[in-house]
Enzyme design. Structure first.
Site, PDB file in Angstrom:
ATOM      1  N   ASP A 115      -8.542  -8.790   3.569  1.00 49.06           N
ATOM      2  CA  ASP A 115      -7.758  -7.574   3.403  1.00 49.06           C
ATOM      3  C   ASP A 115      -6.394  -7.990   2.855  1.00 49.06           C
ATOM      4  O   ASP A 115      -5.637  -8.703   3.519  1.00 49.06           O
ATOM      5  CB  ASP A 115      -7.615  -6.858   4.748  1.00 49.06           C
ATOM      6  CG  ASP A 115      -6.914  -5.503   4.620  1.00 49.06           C
ATOM      7  OD1 ASP A 115      -6.184  -5.292   3.637  1.00 49.06           O
ATOM      8  OD2 ASP A 115      -7.086  -4.668   5.534  1.00 49.06           O
ATOM      9  N   ARG A 163       9.988  -3.734  12.548  1.00 48.11           N
ATOM     10  CA  ARG A 163       9.471  -4.385  11.340  1.00 48.11           C
ATOM     11  C   ARG A 163      10.288  -3.947  10.126  1.00 48.11           C
ATOM     12  O   ARG A 163      10.467  -2.751   9.884  1.00 48.11           O
ATOM     13  CB  ARG A 163       7.996  -4.025  11.138  1.00 48.11           C
ATOM     14  CG  ARG A 163       7.316  -4.828  10.036  1.00 48.11           C
ATOM     15  CD  ARG A 163       5.862  -4.414   9.872  1.00 48.11           C
ATOM     16  NE  ARG A 163       5.757  -3.101   9.237  1.00 48.11           N
ATOM     17  CZ  ARG A 163       4.633  -2.621   8.699  1.00 48.11           C
ATOM     18  NH1 ARG A 163       3.519  -3.332   8.764  1.00 48.11           N
ATOM     19  NH2 ARG A 163       4.604  -1.426   8.142  1.00 48.11           N
ATOM     20  N   TYR A 172      -0.777   1.809  -2.129  1.00 57.09           N
ATOM     21  CA  TYR A 172       0.452   2.568  -1.877  1.00 57.09           C
ATOM     22  C   TYR A 172       1.575   1.751  -1.265  1.00 57.09           C
ATOM     23  O   TYR A 172       2.641   2.293  -1.005  1.00 57.09           O
ATOM     24  CB  TYR A 172       0.162   3.782  -0.989  1.00 57.09           C
ATOM     25  CG  TYR A 172      -0.607   3.503   0.280  1.00 57.09           C
ATOM     26  CD1 TYR A 172       0.020   3.006   1.408  1.00 57.09           C
ATOM     27  CD2 TYR A 172      -1.967   3.753   0.336  1.00 57.09           C
ATOM     28  CE1 TYR A 172      -0.687   2.749   2.571  1.00 57.09           C
ATOM     29  CE2 TYR A 172      -2.688   3.511   1.495  1.00 57.09           C
ATOM     30  CZ  TYR A 172      -2.043   3.005   2.612  1.00 57.09           C
ATOM     31  OH  TYR A 172      -2.749   2.748   3.753  1.00 57.09           O
ATOM     32  N   LYS A 173       1.381   0.472  -1.040  1.00 50.76           N
ATOM     33  CA  LYS A 173       2.456  -0.344  -0.493  1.00 50.76           C
ATOM     34  C   LYS A 173       3.238  -0.992  -1.646  1.00 50.76           C
ATOM     35  O   LYS A 173       4.003  -0.332  -2.326  1.00 50.76           O
ATOM     36  CB  LYS A 173       1.881  -1.376   0.485  1.00 50.76           C
ATOM     37  CG  LYS A 173       1.150  -0.754   1.669  1.00 50.76           C
ATOM     38  CD  LYS A 173       0.681  -1.804   2.643  1.00 50.76           C
ATOM     39  CE  LYS A 173      -0.261  -1.234   3.704  1.00 50.76           C
ATOM     40  NZ  LYS A 173       0.361  -0.221   4.553  1.00 50.76           N
ATOM     41  N   PHE A 181      -5.372  -5.403  11.717  1.00 49.79           N
ATOM     42  CA  PHE A 181      -5.052  -4.002  11.493  1.00 49.79           C
ATOM     43  C   PHE A 181      -6.188  -3.136  12.037  1.00 49.79           C
ATOM     44  O   PHE A 181      -7.361  -3.429  11.795  1.00 49.79           O
ATOM     45  CB  PHE A 181      -4.817  -3.701  10.013  1.00 49.79           C
ATOM     46  CG  PHE A 181      -4.222  -2.344   9.792  1.00 49.79           C
ATOM     47  CD1 PHE A 181      -2.880  -2.121  10.023  1.00 49.79           C
ATOM     48  CD2 PHE A 181      -5.013  -1.288   9.396  1.00 49.79           C
ATOM     49  CE1 PHE A 181      -2.325  -0.857   9.853  1.00 49.79           C
ATOM     50  CE2 PHE A 181      -4.471  -0.014   9.231  1.00 49.79           C
ATOM     51  CZ  PHE A 181      -3.124   0.196   9.458  1.00 49.79           C
TER      52      PHE A 181
END
Length: 407
Positions: A194, A366, A219-220, A125
């Protein structure tokens, strides 16, 4: 039997089906982007209203003590800890994922004097790689990248830290956390994981893997809301020697003594920096409590079932797409990714039909499967819409090919 018929049977037997009502989901929307932003828990607006109107409005500054604001970062961190296989005193909810990455990369480098290399993989990422670059610009680190199949052999005496994302953001491919942590330790390096695309959806055992550090966002899958506070994990064995590079006042041993000189707080509290975002922590706590109530083991089981059912439904519609996610559900996170040269336009055409997935450059569609609020009927309908978009060619319409900064 059609995919829709099979979906009805699966939903009727789904032990987690009732939790869908605990989330706010717009009518007519199939939300397959919970791995970017989780859905809103029904309880969150009420909690925030309580914090705003009563704790802030009535309590004013007294609420730092009377409403537990001062302890919120540690309290929420302690609730996240069992979701990632950590002890309560090893996790704190604070800052953003990027900021926590910076803190822990710098701390790891300080713990390995004479070594400057931070090893990661190409395609990690971006913010993970950017944080290495920031320290590299200061002469504190050197970035080294190795393909995921060659990470272990790239661990030499120059590597201070191995930093990887557990579930790859684009493909969902999982790293073997225990094996790579062990390999890094054998080479004298530390490891930073991560967990942003894993926490709340997949079983994680940081202490079982003997991990050193970890970060993740709120927040996911934790459904803490846009820009929710992130979290940081530091194994207890490292906490006494940890040098926090961002020596803000909330990480001080006695922040309200207002000393001129910094003295780090004991334990995980040292990872705090500035004043914690009380509203953000309140929203995040609602999501964490809800995910903990459902249970990661049950969420993971359903996640695997949803992704497999989606693939079966695509096959029933004779859809053939290049799958870039691992074939086995046990080897991937809670998502499926497909490569297509017109992935962006296909994604936009799906969104126009109410199926919200996302696009990752240059050519990846995705689809995320947040098992807390998705149904098997959602999977059957999403597969049908994707089949119809591909068969009709509607993705070729001009409006679906106009790129925007946000999809």
């Amino acid at each position: 039997m059609t995919p829709e018929d099979r979906a009805c049977e699966r939903d009727a037997a789904d032990a987690l089906a009732a939790y869908r009502a605990r989330f706010t989901l717009p009518q007519g929307i199939i939300y397959l982007d919970g791995n970017s932003l989780g859905a809103l828990p029904v309880a969150t607006p009420q909690v925030l209203q309580q914090v705003i109107a009563h704790e802030w409005g009535d309590g004013l500054i007294r609420s730092w003590n009377s409403a537990g604001w001062f302890a919120a970062a540690g309290r929420v961190g302690a609730k996240i800890a069992p979701l990632i296989g950590a002890a309560p005193g090893e996790v704190i909810a604070c800052d953003s994922t990027s900021v926590n990455l910076f803190k822990l990369i710098a701390a790891a480098l300080a713990m390995r004097p004479g070594r400057k290399a931070v090893l990661s993989e190409p395609g990690n990422f971006p913010t993970d790689l950017y944080m290495i670059a920031g320290l590299e610009a200061q002469g504190l680190a050197t970035r080294r990248l190795a393909e995921r199949g060659r990470l272990a052999e790239a661990l030499d005496s120059d590597v201070a830290l191995l930093m990887l994302t557990h579930a790859h953001y684009k493909t969902g491919a999982l790293h073997d956390m225990a094996a790579l942590t062990r390999a890094a330790h054998e080479a004298g390096a530390l490891v930073l994981w991560d967990l942003s695309h894993s926490t709340g959806a997949l079983p994680i055992d940081l202490n079982g893997a003997n991990a050193d550090f970890a970060v993740g966002c709120g927040y996911k899958y934790l459904c803490g809301g846009p820009g929710a506070p992130a979290f940081a994990f530091v194994a207890e064995r490292h906490q006494a020697s940890l040098q926090q590079p961002l020596t803000g006042w909330f990480g001080h041993a006695a922040p309200f003594a207002f000393d001129d000189d910094y003295e780090g707080a004991p334990g995980i509290d040292r990872l705090q920096c500035g004043t914690p975002p009380v509203l953000g922590l309140a929203a995040l706590e609602v999501g964490v409590d809800l995910i903990a109530e459902i249970g990661v083991a049950r969420l993971y089981e359903k996640s695997q079932a949803l992704s497999e059912f989606f693939l079966e439904s695509l096959m029933a519609h004779d859809v053939t797409l290049e799958q870039v996610s691992p074939a086995r559900s046990a080897d991937r996170g809670s998502q499926l990714s497909f490569r297509h040269p017109e992935a962006y336009a296909i994604c936009q055409a799906l969104i126009a039909r109410g199926v919200i997935g996302d696009f990752r450059a240059p050519d990846v569609l995705r689809l995320g499967f947040a098992p807390a609020y998705l149904s098997f009927a959602d999977m059957a309908a999403a597969a049908r819409h994707l089949a119809e978009v591909l068969a009709s060619g509607e993705w070729q319409r001009e409006e679906f090919n106009q790129r925007a900064a946000v999809t």
